[in-house]
Design a protein around this motif. Sequence first.
Motif, PDB file in Angstrom:
ATOM      1  N   PRO A   1       0.830  -1.209   0.000  1.00 21.49           N
ATOM      2  CA  PRO A   1       0.000   0.000   0.000  1.00 21.49           C
ATOM      3  C   PRO A   1       0.862   1.256   0.000  1.00 21.49           C
ATOM      4  O   PRO A   1       1.830   1.350   0.761  1.00 21.49           O
ATOM      5  CB  PRO A   1      -0.795  -0.126   1.308  1.00 21.49           C
ATOM      6  N   VAL A   2       0.536   2.180  -0.872  1.00 19.70           N
ATOM      7  CA  VAL A   2       1.263   3.443  -0.950  1.00 19.70           C
ATOM      8  C   VAL A   2       1.180   4.186   0.380  1.00 19.70           C
ATOM      9  O   VAL A   2       2.157   4.763   0.851  1.00 19.70           O
ATOM     10  CB  VAL A   2       0.686   4.324  -2.079  1.00 19.70           C
ATOM     11  N   SER A   3       0.023   4.125   0.984  1.00 20.47           N
ATOM     12  CA  SER A   3      -0.165   4.887   2.216  1.00 20.47           C
ATOM     13  C   SER A   3       0.645   4.305   3.379  1.00 20.47           C
ATOM     14  O   SER A   3       0.793   4.947   4.411  1.00 20.47           O
ATOM     15  CB  SER A   3      -1.651   4.935   2.603  1.00 20.47           C
ATOM     16  N   PHE A   4       1.183   3.088   3.211  1.00 23.15           N
ATOM     17  CA  PHE A   4       1.993   2.481   4.268  1.00 23.15           C
ATOM     18  C   PHE A   4       3.453   2.903   4.145  1.00 23.15           C
ATOM     19  O   PHE A   4       4.267   2.582   5.008  1.00 23.15           O
ATOM     20  CB  PHE A   4       1.917   0.949   4.196  1.00 23.15           C
ATOM     21  N   GLN A   5       3.782   3.576   3.048  1.00 22.61           N
ATOM     22  CA  GLN A   5       5.171   3.999   2.863  1.00 22.61           C
ATOM     23  C   GLN A   5       5.536   5.090   3.861  1.00 22.61           C
ATOM     24  O   GLN A   5       4.683   5.834   4.323  1.00 22.61           O
ATOM     25  CB  GLN A   5       5.372   4.529   1.440  1.00 22.61           C
ATOM     26  N   GLU A   6       6.815   5.153   4.137  1.00 21.95           N
ATOM     27  CA  GLU A   6       7.290   6.153   5.079  1.00 21.95           C
ATOM     28  C   GLU A   6       6.818   7.541   4.689  1.00 21.95           C
ATOM     29  O   GLU A   6       6.850   7.917   3.505  1.00 21.95           O
ATOM     30  CB  GLU A   6       8.822   6.126   5.093  1.00 21.95           C
ATOM     31  N   GLY A   7       6.393   8.286   5.642  1.00 23.72           N
ATOM     32  CA  GLY A   7       5.981   9.665   5.381  1.00 23.72           C
ATOM     33  C   GLY A   7       4.484   9.785   5.152  1.00 23.72           C
ATOM     34  O   GLY A   7       3.924  10.876   5.218  1.00 23.72           O
ATOM     35  N   ASN A   8       3.847   8.668   4.877  1.00 19.35           N
ATOM     36  CA  ASN A   8       2.385   8.695   4.684  1.00 19.35           C
ATOM     37  C   ASN A   8       1.660   8.155   5.919  1.00 19.35           C
ATOM     38  O   ASN A   8       2.250   7.475   6.753  1.00 19.35           O
ATOM     39  CB  ASN A   8       1.992   7.851   3.472  1.00 19.35           C
ATOM     40  N   THR A   9       0.381   8.461   6.002  1.00 24.19           N
ATOM     41  CA  THR A   9      -0.433   7.899   7.075  1.00 24.19           C
ATOM     42  C   THR A   9      -1.074   6.608   6.560  1.00 24.19           C
ATOM     43  O   THR A   9      -1.814   6.644   5.569  1.00 24.19           O
ATOM     44  CB  THR A   9      -1.570   8.874   7.447  1.00 24.19           C
ATOM     45  N   PRO A  10      -0.787   5.486   7.209  1.00 29.05           N
ATOM     46  CA  PRO A  10      -1.355   4.220   6.722  1.00 29.05           C
ATOM     47  C   PRO A  10      -2.884   4.269   6.692  1.00 29.05           C
ATOM     48  O   PRO A  10      -3.511   4.647   7.677  1.00 29.05           O
ATOM     49  CB  PRO A  10      -0.871   3.195   7.758  1.00 29.05           C
ATOM     50  N   ALA A  11      -3.431   3.937   5.543  1.00 32.82           N
ATOM     51  CA  ALA A  11      -4.887   3.859   5.409  1.00 32.82           C
ATOM     52  C   ALA A  11      -5.251   2.375   5.431  1.00 32.82           C
ATOM     53  O   ALA A  11      -4.968   1.653   4.471  1.00 32.82           O
ATOM     54  CB  ALA A  11      -5.337   4.515   4.111  1.00 32.82           C
ATOM     55  N   HIS A  12      -5.876   1.964   6.513  1.00 31.67           N
ATOM     56  CA  HIS A  12      -6.166   0.543   6.714  1.00 31.67           C
ATOM     57  C   HIS A  12      -6.776  -0.118   5.476  1.00 31.67           C
ATOM     58  O   HIS A  12      -6.412  -1.226   5.097  1.00 31.67           O
ATOM     59  CB  HIS A  12      -7.106   0.387   7.912  1.00 31.67           C
ATOM     60  N   ASP A  13      -7.735   0.556   4.850  1.00 29.87           N
ATOM     61  CA  ASP A  13      -8.485  -0.091   3.772  1.00 29.87           C
ATOM     62  C   ASP A  13      -7.749  -0.193   2.446  1.00 29.87           C
ATOM     63  O   ASP A  13      -8.248  -0.814   1.507  1.00 29.87           O
ATOM     64  CB  ASP A  13      -9.828   0.627   3.559  1.00 29.87           C
ATOM     65  N   GLU A  14      -6.578   0.399   2.354  1.00 26.01           N
ATOM     66  CA  GLU A  14      -5.852   0.277   1.087  1.00 26.01           C
ATOM     67  C   GLU A  14      -5.454  -1.178   0.834  1.00 26.01           C
ATOM     68  O   GLU A  14      -5.380  -1.620  -0.309  1.00 26.01           O
ATOM     69  CB  GLU A  14      -4.620   1.190   1.060  1.00 26.01           C
ATOM     70  N   MET A  15      -5.213  -1.918   1.899  1.00 26.26           N
ATOM     71  CA  MET A  15      -4.873  -3.336   1.715  1.00 26.26           C
ATOM     72  C   MET A  15      -6.029  -4.066   1.014  1.00 26.26           C
ATOM     73  O   MET A  15      -5.804  -4.813   0.059  1.00 26.26           O
ATOM     74  CB  MET A  15      -4.571  -3.984   3.072  1.00 26.26           C
ATOM     75  N   LEU A  16      -7.228  -3.837   1.490  1.00 29.70           N
ATOM     76  CA  LEU A  16      -8.381  -4.470   0.845  1.00 29.70           C
ATOM     77  C   LEU A  16      -8.471  -4.065  -0.619  1.00 29.70           C
ATOM     78  O   LEU A  16      -8.724  -4.891  -1.495  1.00 29.70           O
ATOM     79  CB  LEU A  16      -9.677  -4.052   1.554  1.00 29.70           C
ATOM     80  N   PHE A  17      -8.239  -2.785  -0.848  1.00 33.99           N
ATOM     81  CA  PHE A  17      -8.330  -2.255  -2.207  1.00 33.99           C
ATOM     82  C   PHE A  17      -7.369  -2.990  -3.146  1.00 33.99           C
ATOM     83  O   PHE A  17      -7.718  -3.345  -4.271  1.00 33.99           O
ATOM     84  CB  PHE A  17      -8.013  -0.752  -2.165  1.00 33.99           C
ATOM     85  N   ILE A  18      -6.172  -3.233  -2.653  1.00 32.94           N
ATOM     86  CA  ILE A  18      -5.180  -3.946  -3.472  1.00 32.94           C
ATOM     87  C   ILE A  18      -5.574  -5.410  -3.642  1.00 32.94           C
ATOM     88  O   ILE A  18      -5.585  -5.939  -4.752  1.00 32.94           O
ATOM     89  CB  ILE A  18      -3.778  -3.836  -2.822  1.00 32.94           C
ATOM     90  N   VAL A  19      -5.900  -6.040  -2.539  1.00 33.79           N
ATOM     91  CA  VAL A  19      -6.182  -7.487  -2.590  1.00 33.79           C
ATOM     92  C   VAL A  19      -7.378  -7.780  -3.492  1.00 33.79           C
ATOM     93  O   VAL A  19      -7.353  -8.710  -4.297  1.00 33.79           O
ATOM     94  CB  VAL A  19      -6.402  -8.052  -1.167  1.00 33.79           C
ATOM     95  N   ILE A  20      -8.429  -6.995  -3.387  1.00 36.85           N
ATOM     96  CA  ILE A  20      -9.609  -7.304  -4.198  1.00 36.85           C
ATOM     97  C   ILE A  20      -9.310  -7.112  -5.684  1.00 36.85           C
ATOM     98  O   ILE A  20      -9.742  -7.904  -6.516  1.00 36.85           O
ATOM     99  CB  ILE A  20     -10.842  -6.485  -3.755  1.00 36.85           C
ATOM    100  N   HIS A  21      -8.516  -6.102  -6.007  1.00 37.95           N
ATOM    101  CA  HIS A  21      -8.176  -5.926  -7.419  1.00 37.95           C
ATOM    102  C   HIS A  21      -7.267  -7.043  -7.916  1.00 37.95           C
ATOM    103  O   HIS A  21      -7.381  -7.497  -9.047  1.00 37.95           O
ATOM    104  CB  HIS A  21      -7.542  -4.550  -7.641  1.00 37.95           C
ATOM    105  N   GLN A  22      -6.365  -7.486  -7.041  1.00 32.59           N
ATOM    106  CA  GLN A  22      -5.515  -8.614  -7.441  1.00 32.59           C
ATOM    107  C   GLN A  22      -6.362  -9.869  -7.652  1.00 32.59           C
ATOM    108  O   GLN A  22      -6.136 -10.638  -8.581  1.00 32.59           O
ATOM    109  CB  GLN A  22      -4.436  -8.849  -6.385  1.00 32.59           C
TER     110      GLN A  22
END
Lengths: 342, 342, 342, 342
Positions: free
Chosen positions: B23-44
């Motif tokens: 998740p982009v939002s998990f990268q340093e300097g960003n605020t982790p957005a919990h739901d981005e993981m779901l967003f990636i997994v469902i598209h994969q």
Amino acid sequence: MEHKPVYYSEYLELERILNSQHPVSFQEGNTPAHDEMLFIVIHQAYELWFKQILFEVQSVIDIMEKPEINDNSSELQFVVHRLQRVSTILMLLVQQIEILDTMTPMDFLDFRDMLRPASGFQSIQFKILEAKLGLAFEQRHGKAYYTSQLTPADVEIIKKVESQPSLVQLLNKWLERMPFFDDKEIWKNFAGGSFWDEYKTIYENSLGEGEKLNAKAFQSVIFGDDSGEYRALSPKASRAALFIILYRGHPMLELPFQFLNTLIQIDNQLGNWRSKHVNMVRRMIGTRTGTGGSTGAGYLQGAMDKHYIYRELSQLHSFLIDRRRLPQLPQKLIEKLGYKFC
Amino acid sequence: MEHKPVYYSEYLELERILNSQHPVSFQEGNTPAHDEMLFIVIHQAYELWFKQILFEVQSVIDIMEKPEINDNSSELQFVVHRLQRVSTILMLLVQQIEILDTMTPMDFLDFRDMLRPASGFQSIQFKILEAKLGLAFEQRHGKAYYTSQLTPADVEIIKKVESQPSLVQLLNKWLERMPFFDDKEIWKNFAGGSFWDEYKTIYENSLGEGEKLNAKAFQSVIFGDDSGEYRALSPKASRAALFIILYRGHPMLELPFQFLNTLIQIDNQLGNWRSKHVNMVRRMIGTRTGTGGSTGAGYLQGAMDKHYIYRELSQLHSFLIDRRRLPQLPQKLIEKLGYKFC
Amino acid sequence: MEHKPVYYSEYLELERILNSQHPVSFQEGNTPAHDEMLFIVIHQAYELWFKQILFEVQSVIDIMEKPEINDNSSELQFVVHRLQRVSTILMLLVQQIEILDTMTPMDFLDFRDMLRPASGFQSIQFKILEAKLGLAFEQRHGKAYYTSQLTPADVEIIKKVESQPSLVQLLNKWLERMPFFDDKEIWKNFAGGSFWDEYKTIYENSLGEGEKLNAKAFQSVIFGDDSGEYRALSPKASRAALFIILYRGHPMLELPFQFLNTLIQIDNQLGNWRSKHVNMVRRMIGTRTGTGGSTGAGYLQGAMDKHYIYRELSQLHSFLIDRRRLPQLPQKLIEKLGYKFC
Amino acid sequence: MEHKPVYYSEYLELERILNSQHPVSFQEGNTPAHDEMLFIVIHQAYELWFKQILFEVQSVIDIMEKPEINDNSSELQFVVHRLQRVSTILMLLVQQIEILDTMTPMDFLDFRDMLRPASGFQSIQFKILEAKLGLAFEQRHGKAYYTSQLTPADVEIIKKVESQPSLVQLLNKWLERMPFFDDKEIWKNFAGGSFWDEYKTIYENSLGEGEKLNAKAFQSVIFGDDSGEYRALSPKASRAALFIILYRGHPMLELPFQFLNTLIQIDNQLGNWRSKHVNMVRRMIGTRTGTGGSTGAGYLQGAMDKHYIYRELSQLHSFLIDRRRLPQLPQKLIEKLGYKFC
């Protein structure tokens, strides 16, 4: 609490339920069309579920019609829980079309002509449901056609429902009643002076180059510079709804958020149902007219685009800003939105 | 057949599959957005299934590309079975959207801006699927927009697929090859002389008052008095398809019927998918533009109406007559359409 | 917030995801088995979703592990919302088995022997999920078999998870913390003196002739006259859970109720998954052993009966009394369970 | 074909269907329990669908009861198509339980006691369905309990159905009639002399070390060295079924294969239904007895394990060998299994 022993089949009145299928093609002189039984049963199952949905929606309306909902009772829980049940039922009804898909167009032709001019369009319960949820007569697709297909008695029934307060109207009233913004005490030390002015600034700054139209729409929906188009929710109600969506993290806004969210879900499921219905009709009779003489897929397609009753709620999602930029609420309000216990 | 022992996680290459979510939002300097993981997994998960669907569709194309399909082999069984599997997978993909519906618009906003200008529109596999099924470039909704969103390399890939024989083209060729109508021996004692002339008369007599347009459409589709509009199926192929639908009761036409029927089903499921997708986008971002800058729901709505690849098949259902009036086939043909055994 | 433009396929790492399918039967020297691709893709899709489920469950554990959950924050909302998402995903996974059902046993045989001794049993993620939810090693069906099938490294991984606090343990702690019953001030004017004594009397009176066993079970579960059997929830926690179920109508108990209810749902869906899995295996390989040498359906059947992790919650439903007989709560408590606002 | 104009609500007899819900708790003197309406409607919907399923199954039995099925007619198509429809309906019925899951145990308690001793166990239609599919009285779980719960009149009805030819019996007869193996002309130049002797050798060679039991089971099922256990399919019928599964690629075996496959599917779906039902009951009333006094989950669990009516068909999957080792059929037979046309 003594009572007469209950027997399953009597309790469910199966004698009546299971003896109410009389395919026309099975009558003397006709050639029995095997699939007509399915056709009858699936429509009866739909109507049974429509009855249940109406029962739930009416119970929600009854609660919402009370002069005041007691937030500390379980009334709002009931509202949300029952609407979620409606949503669960609608999900099944969408799925149920798969069963009708096992009937081929040739199988349908075996009895289709015998049913004229009956048509699924004549489902009074479905029309009542649309009316109770808030579809006004003026917003209906194909108004003239609509009344022409029903008996005068049935038109009368729907007219009456349309004249009663619909769920969207009650929602509007309930949202308008939200007391947070009228309480000057709460906001007096608020940074921006007025919450919505500050919000507007942040929102506009969040918009990209080509998004001028969104700023205009925001102004119209949230502040009410009127666009002249029909709107079920007043600016005051829209502001309350937007606030709920933005700050649902606070305990007291959780159920209201679920309420709004479930209405959008119900709207979408009705949309899915119409879309699947269009596909089914298109597959079943191609471009010919339906048993009721309707242009079949045509009417449904029109309804599909126009009959989103809660589109004003999903439209609010255009006006969100991300959590990091949300105005910080006054401490006093935060406390009030919490449970008393802690 | 000796082989190295296989271990579950190695066989499935889980090392790679399960370490491809960043998740982009998990990268340093960003605020982790919990739901981005779901967003990636469902598209994969969607893309994984698209790969499987393409694998099945390609295998069907490979069979259909053979100079001649051996009706007594299992080739047509494979075609039908694999397309039915595609249909089963699509049913799941429609359902899968429910999972994304657990993400609220506010949750999406937490990372949405970081993804620009990525967009589900850029799914090459989905575009390839449409092309392989038979959607021609000229038939696409929003052609210019379409190419502008993709990298030149990706446009190239799709163009190449579009230049190869699509399933609808192979279907057309396969239908045209149907030999029944060229065999004068079979039809010589046929009451009407020509099957299609007799059929046309019965069909026209079955039409009601206001159905003149259907007679005209029949003439154009079945006999080819050209309307000028684009058609993937020739009159010859359309006649063969209609014949299959009408006389599927004969053993040799059962699998061909399932073939046509499954293509219509796939078309409808893609339609359901687009409709549910529109609803989801509308709920998620209201009327704002999507992450790829598309007008979101707008594009999908357009595609929804235009991208019915097999609509010419379901249109044939307008030209059916009921079984009681069907021309009786010559005995010789009936025998040929049966199994040899009996 | 400037960032590098994101492209769909790169963001989703599709290069890796879509190039991780290498059917053994497609290797040189083997006969390609068409359905092996489906076999790989569906298992990868399962594992992708397991990753997502683990991500959600871990985030719930992280919240529950905090020394104290702030009831006026959105923490409990997150817990409920994410577990409901897990439940939605599991519903899809159950449905997904339909796709594997399109593979016939003969099709499976084409490559089955090449996979030995791999087996779905070796899914580490699924075992980790069971452990995180609270399935203790001692409670597992077929313990010896269980460890024999995994690599020592994988056994190690699961052992480690088993040694960490599981969700059921954290639930127990959270329930035990419930402060209502220790506050003498609240109960001092309570009719029955002690709530649970009064409840017990009402409950026992509600039991029919043959329900002595229920009274005994109530005593053991709620008061802890120990039966010696393994229990994850202490009597104190069980009382809190029962109280939540009984009085969920009060605002502050709504989310806790959803929490408990969703855990039961998840348990049931895992049960449905196992049941459908048993049926699938039974259909696929009859009574023969699975690719991993397991007795296939046998093991799953055993797990199906034993692996209900939250059965102690659904068991509490045996101890309910109907709303009309519920002890009336002290007014002071009712207020505390409400929102502060009103 | 003139006919009286048909109106939707009259055609569907909605007057009766929609006025057959009379919740006991709504009667004077009782406290209305909101959810009792759902309870009634969902059971009525189940019974409506059971009626449809019985209609389809009976129509299949009617075809199968004919002295001889004409393979070149569409009779077998009807059989397969209608059973597939049954399977589609069952899939919906499994899903439908989700709706009942929106009723909480506390909501159920509001009216549960008023229904005693009614119980879903008393669904005559479901019992008739099991009997028609082939569940013999002796094979039922809890025989004594079973009769004790029904009125004598209802027991009589089921007894009568049990005395009529069931689908599994008709399947057995139909399979036994398969003429391929009695025709010495076909097999005279067959390599192995006897097909089944050769098959047995290959099969035994395909078994691993620990699979002695499979060889024994093969002998018993395929050759009939009797094990004494009850079997619905004779060795002759089992051989025919196994042959169909092995050689389905030949046109004439495709529909018979679908027939067997759909029966297994139906069995599995009934299994899924029972499993989901057990979970629902367990959640609803914990370990207490059901409204009919049954031990609830207990009975269902027992039925779940015993009531697999077509387990002998899925058991055949233990006796498969992979395609590469299949005995090559005589050319003469291959031709006979094809269409006449080519």
